[in-house]
Design a protein around this motif. Structure first.
Motif, PDB file in Angstrom:
ATOM      1  N   ALA A 204      10.338  45.020  32.922  1.00  9.35           N
ATOM      2  CA  ALA A 204      10.278  44.113  31.774  1.00  9.35           C
ATOM      3  C   ALA A 204      11.097  42.853  32.040  1.00  9.35           C
ATOM      4  O   ALA A 204      10.715  41.749  31.623  1.00  9.35           O
ATOM      5  CB  ALA A 204      10.791  44.816  30.515  1.00  9.35           C
ATOM      6  N   ARG A 205      12.210  43.003  32.750  1.00 14.75           N
ATOM      7  CA  ARG A 205      13.035  41.841  33.076  1.00 14.75           C
ATOM      8  C   ARG A 205      12.286  40.890  34.019  1.00 14.75           C
ATOM      9  O   ARG A 205      12.265  39.666  33.815  1.00 14.75           O
ATOM     10  CB  ARG A 205      14.344  42.308  33.713  1.00 14.75           C
ATOM     11  CG  ARG A 205      15.375  41.226  33.914  1.00 14.75           C
ATOM     12  CD  ARG A 205      16.649  41.797  34.510  1.00 14.75           C
ATOM     13  NE  ARG A 205      16.400  42.372  35.826  1.00 14.75           N
ATOM     14  CZ  ARG A 205      16.312  41.646  36.941  1.00 14.75           C
ATOM     15  NH1 ARG A 205      16.429  40.336  36.881  1.00 14.75           N
ATOM     16  NH2 ARG A 205      16.102  42.222  38.089  1.00 14.75           N
TER      17      ARG A 205
ATOM     18  N   VAL B  73       9.518  43.278  22.691  1.00 18.30           N
ATOM     19  CA  VAL B  73      10.249  43.255  23.957  1.00 18.30           C
ATOM     20  C   VAL B  73      10.916  41.901  24.173  1.00 18.30           C
ATOM     21  O   VAL B  73      12.117  41.816  24.440  1.00 18.30           O
ATOM     22  CB  VAL B  73       9.308  43.581  25.133  1.00 18.30           C
ATOM     23  CG1 VAL B  73      10.092  43.574  26.446  1.00 18.30           C
ATOM     24  CG2 VAL B  73       8.638  44.931  24.937  1.00 18.30           C
TER      25      VAL B  73
ATOM     26  N   GLN C 115      14.920  40.916  24.080  1.00 12.16           N
ATOM     27  CA  GLN C 115      15.590  40.298  25.216  1.00 12.16           C
ATOM     28  C   GLN C 115      16.282  38.995  24.824  1.00 12.16           C
ATOM     29  O   GLN C 115      17.352  38.673  25.326  1.00 12.16           O
ATOM     30  CB  GLN C 115      14.585  40.054  26.340  1.00 12.16           C
ATOM     31  CG  GLN C 115      14.088  41.341  26.993  1.00 12.16           C
ATOM     32  CD  GLN C 115      12.971  41.094  27.976  1.00 12.16           C
ATOM     33  OE1 GLN C 115      12.186  40.148  27.826  1.00 12.16           O
ATOM     34  NE2 GLN C 115      12.876  41.928  28.992  1.00 12.16           N
TER      35      GLN C 115
ATOM     36  N   GLY D 217      15.236  45.789  27.120  1.00 17.53           N
ATOM     37  CA  GLY D 217      13.948  46.327  27.541  1.00 17.53           C
ATOM     38  C   GLY D 217      13.919  47.844  27.487  1.00 17.53           C
ATOM     39  O   GLY D 217      12.925  48.443  27.087  1.00 17.53           O
TER      40      GLY D 217
END
Length: 371
Positions: free
Chosen positions: A112-113, A302, A306, A317
């Motif tokens: 996700a990052r 998401v 973040q 995440g």
């Protein structure tokens, strides 16, 4: 290089194993004589362990950049399911499935990052990354069931193929995105202050949303009568989720994330009510509407999480993709208990309160002021 589609393909590959474990259950019952308690323990090993461990991996990825963890975790997820189908020992099967859940947990925070970096702030691109996971989960039973029905549990090693292919497809995007991240880090660290109160409210929104969706996915097939009608209902539910994921990204690009979330949850209230109250096949319309409304904010959760925790995007995440989503699933047995004590229609009607709670909490969220 189309990095986001590549990462989306990897997301589909790893989430395939979240859907593969429930698809294994009928074959474990038929082939090994496992009872309901035994197979429930196996499913719990994959889902609960994954949801608990996922935020821990998020904390680790906040401290150390670990792009190599993405292909490794995919292979681990595939190997766990592949081995779990061929061992005759219940303990080894449980451990193998738990290992698969560990792989799934390790994947999401770091992926996700990197997807956030590759999407360059685009809500539409991030929605495509999220769509990969939705499609992977939904297609797992379609692939697992015919394979094992034809060849038996001995064919389980073939289930490792999606993991290997996913890792191969994703690797070039990982290398390119990680290289770009090193350059950006050298230019200066990410700025912004963590907003924990807002993040906690967002987490509760996701939990309430998860309770509704898990309740529908678990019981809507039975509610529609099972058999072909039940299969159609599940298809409508899953297809609506895929469309809603992409639609949410496009609406957020135009209206913003929090406004899109509020609208989606407001629309989900009458949609979920319609599922419980509409007669016969008419309920399919409301099933589709519920799925669209509940999945429109999915990728937005998401990115918003973040941005609310800019110095802890891995933790954000891990919570938004793992812990909060799975925590909602713990309410599934309660929905079943209500259904047994009353009727399935009553149990589904009780779900209406959760989109109301999600909508009320979403109204308190604002777009973070990033500096």
């Amino acid at each position: 290089m189309k990095r986001v589609p590549m990462l989306s393909a990897g997301h589909a590959a790893v989430d395939f194993y979240q859907g593969a474990v429930p698809a294994l259950v009928p074959f474990l019952v038929a082939g090994r004589g496992y009872g309901y308690v035994a197979v429930s323990g196996i499913v719990l090993a994959a889902t609960l362990l994954s949801s608990i461990v996922q935020p821990l991996f998020g904390v680790l990825t906040d401290r150390w950049r670990m792009p190599w963890l993405i292909p490794l975790s995919m292979v681990v997820a595939g190997a766990g399911v592949a081995f779990g189908g061929v061992t005759d020992s219940y303990a080894l099967t449980w451990l193998a499935v738990a290992l698969s859940g560990l792989g799934v947990a390790a994947y999401h925070p770091e992926a996700a990052r990197l997807a956030r970096i590759a999407s360059a702030g685009s809500h539409v691109r991030m929605s495509w990354f999220s769509l990969g996971g939705t499609l992977g989960f939904a297609t797992a039973p379609v692939l697992v069931t015919p394979l094992l029905a034809w060849w038996g549990l001995g064919a389980s090693p073939f289930l490792a193929v999606p993991a290997v292919l996913g890792a191969a497809v994703t690797l070039p995007a990982i290398l390119a995105t990680a290289g770009g991240e090193r350059a950006a880090t050298a230019a200066g660290p990410a700025s912004g202050r963590d907003d924990w109160p807002s993040f906690v409210r967002l987490t509760l929104v996701i939990v309430f949303r998860s309770v509704v969706y898990v309740g529908l996915s678990a019981f809507v097939a039975l509610y529609m009568g099972g058999g072909a009608a039940g299969a159609v209902a599940l298809f409508v539910l899953f297809a609506g989720g895929a469309v809603g994921t992409v639609l949410g990204g496009r609406l957020a690009a135009r209206w913003g994330r929090t406004r899109t979330m509020r609208l989606a949850y407001a629309l989900s209230i009458p949609a979920v009510a319609g599922v419980a109250l509409a007669p016969g096949p008419v309920a399919l319309v409301f099933i589709a509407a519920s799925s669209l409304a509940l999945y429109a904010p999915f990728s937005l959760h998401v990115t918003l999480g973040q941005d609310l925790l800019p110095s802890r995007v891995g933790t954000a995440g891990g919570v938004t993709l793992g812990l909060a989503v799975s925590a909602g699933g713990l309410a599934g047995p309660l929905v079943g208990a209500v259904a047994e004590a009353t009727t399935l229609r009553t149990a589904l009607a009780c779900l209406i309160v959760f989109p109301v709670l999600a909508w009320l909490l979403a109204r308190t969220l604002k777009e973070p002021a990033l500096t």
